[in-house]
Design a protein around this motif. Structure first.
Motif, short mmCIF file in Angstrom:
data_model
loop_
_atom_site.label_atom_id
_atom_site.label_comp_id
_atom_site.label_asym_id
_atom_site.label_seq_id
_atom_site.Cartn_x
_atom_site.Cartn_y
_atom_site.Cartn_z
N ARG A 152 31.92 30.18 41.61
CA ARG A 152 30.95 31.06 42.24
C ARG A 152 30.28 30.40 43.43
N VAL A 153 29.92 29.11 43.31
CA VAL A 153 29.12 28.45 44.33
C VAL A 153 29.97 27.67 45.32
N VAL A 154 30.97 26.95 44.84
CA VAL A 154 31.79 26.11 45.72
C VAL A 154 32.87 26.94 46.42
N VAL A 155 33.66 27.69 45.63
CA VAL A 155 34.72 28.50 46.23
C VAL A 155 34.13 29.75 46.88
N GLY A 156 33.04 30.28 46.31
CA GLY A 156 32.38 31.44 46.89
C GLY A 156 32.91 32.77 46.41
N LEU A 157 33.48 32.82 45.21
CA LEU A 157 34.01 34.07 44.68
C LEU A 157 32.92 34.93 44.08
N ASP A 158 33.11 36.26 44.11
CA ASP A 158 32.18 37.12 43.41
C ASP A 158 32.55 37.15 41.93
N GLY A 159 31.76 37.87 41.13
CA GLY A 159 31.97 37.88 39.69
C GLY A 159 33.35 38.34 39.26
N PRO A 160 33.82 39.50 39.71
CA PRO A 160 35.15 39.98 39.29
C PRO A 160 36.27 39.03 39.74
N ALA A 161 36.18 38.48 40.94
CA ALA A 161 37.23 37.57 41.42
C ALA A 161 37.26 36.30 40.59
N ALA A 162 36.10 35.73 40.29
CA ALA A 162 36.04 34.53 39.46
C ALA A 162 36.60 34.83 38.08
N ALA A 163 36.30 36.01 37.57
CA ALA A 163 36.80 36.40 36.25
C ALA A 163 38.32 36.49 36.24
N ARG A 164 38.89 37.01 37.33
CA ARG A 164 40.36 37.10 37.40
C ARG A 164 40.98 35.71 37.42
N VAL A 165 40.38 34.79 38.14
CA VAL A 165 40.90 33.43 38.19
C VAL A 165 40.90 32.80 36.80
N LEU A 166 39.83 33.03 36.06
CA LEU A 166 39.67 32.41 34.75
C LEU A 166 40.29 33.21 33.62
N GLY A 167 40.69 34.45 33.90
CA GLY A 167 41.25 35.30 32.85
C GLY A 167 40.20 35.73 31.85
N LYS A 168 38.96 35.92 32.33
CA LYS A 168 37.86 36.33 31.46
C LYS A 168 37.21 37.59 32.00
N ARG A 169 36.31 38.16 31.19
CA ARG A 169 35.55 39.32 31.64
C ARG A 169 34.47 38.88 32.65
N PRO A 170 34.19 39.71 33.67
CA PRO A 170 33.17 39.36 34.65
C PRO A 170 31.83 39.00 34.02
N GLY A 171 31.44 39.75 32.99
CA GLY A 171 30.18 39.46 32.34
C GLY A 171 30.13 38.07 31.73
N ALA A 172 31.26 37.63 31.17
CA ALA A 172 31.31 36.31 30.55
C ALA A 172 31.18 35.21 31.61
N VAL A 173 31.85 35.42 32.75
CA VAL A 173 31.78 34.43 33.83
C VAL A 173 30.38 34.42 34.43
N ARG A 174 29.80 35.59 34.62
CA ARG A 174 28.45 35.66 35.16
C ARG A 174 27.47 34.95 34.23
N THR A 175 27.64 35.14 32.92
CA THR A 175 26.76 34.48 31.95
C THR A 175 26.93 32.96 32.00
N SER A 176 28.20 32.51 32.09
CA SER A 176 28.44 31.07 32.15
C SER A 176 27.82 30.46 33.40
N ALA A 177 27.96 31.14 34.54
CA ALA A 177 27.38 30.64 35.78
C ALA A 177 25.86 30.61 35.68
N TYR A 178 25.28 31.67 35.13
CA TYR A 178 23.84 31.73 34.97
C TYR A 178 23.34 30.61 34.06
N ARG A 179 24.02 30.44 32.92
CA ARG A 179 23.59 29.39 31.99
C ARG A 179 23.74 28.00 32.61
N GLY A 180 24.80 27.82 33.37
CA GLY A 180 25.00 26.53 34.02
C GLY A 180 23.90 26.23 35.01
#
Length: 213
Positions: A152-180
């Protein structure tokens, strides 16, 4: 943060990158070099978080695949960043399997990390310290949080794009980024960080220094 305390953006403007990619697909080698220059810093930073000192070798493998399959890509500049990140991640996983090791949030290139906007609580904490210290803190995050922050921060992807890279749901990636980001802020709580959620990470993408949105 850039040299001399000046902010610099983690990712290139989507329009400029998209134009370069389109021209590169038409056989313009100079345009491909421009696309490489715009994408490589963030991509290398992300790979350093996965494979550490082997990032440059893995990036080279990824760019060979990117060049080979470029004609098949369909999308804009933001889409190209996501596509290249997916290829790079696959190559990193292959590398780690060969090395029989696990992905890690290792030391990043000092100037690869761009911290989000100073208008949000966790980012205020990050901005109050040196880039080296921020990188060390990210390296200590759980793997899912570290990788989400990197994308999200280094590569600059939005939530759905980051989720596609990781093979996860956007909400899960957003939560992980927020918690981090929150974990990083909490570790710096003594610096007077206050306020509400303010994670600065939405599905529209992360904010960067100098972004007034």
């Amino acid at each position: 943060m850039g040299h001399g305390g000046e902010p610099r953006r983690a990712q290139a403007p989507d329009g400029e990158l998209g134009t370069a990619v389109t021209r590169a697909q038409q056989g313009d080698e100079i345009a491909f070099a421009v696309a490489y220059r715009l994408v490589q810093p963030g991509l290398l930073g992300y790979l350093r978080g996965l494979v550490g000192d082997d990032a440059e070798d893995v990036a080279a493998e990824a760019w060979l695949e990117i060049a080979r399959d470029l004609a098949r890509f369909r999308g804009d500049g933001a889409g190209f960043r996501g596509w290249t990140a997916t290829i790079a991640r696959h190559r990193a996983m292959d590398h780690l399997r060969r090395q029989k090791s696990r992905p890690r949030a290792a030391a990043l290139e000092q100037d690869m990390l761009e911290l989000p906007s100073a208008h949000n609580t966790p980012e205020q904490a990050l901005e109050s310290i040196s880039t080296e210290r921020a990188l060390a803190l990210i390296a200590d995050l759980p793997r899912d949080q570290a990788e989400a922050v990197l994308l999200r921060v280094v590569v600059g992807l939005d939530g759905p794009a980051a989720a596609r890279v990781l093979g996860k749901r956007p909400g899960a990636v957003r939560t992980s980024a927020y918690r981090g980001l929150r974990r990083l802020a909490e570790r710096l709580g003594a610096r007077g960080v206050t306020g509400g959620r303010g994670d600065g990470v939405t599905d529209e993408g992360p904010k960067t220094l100098g972004d007034s949105r």
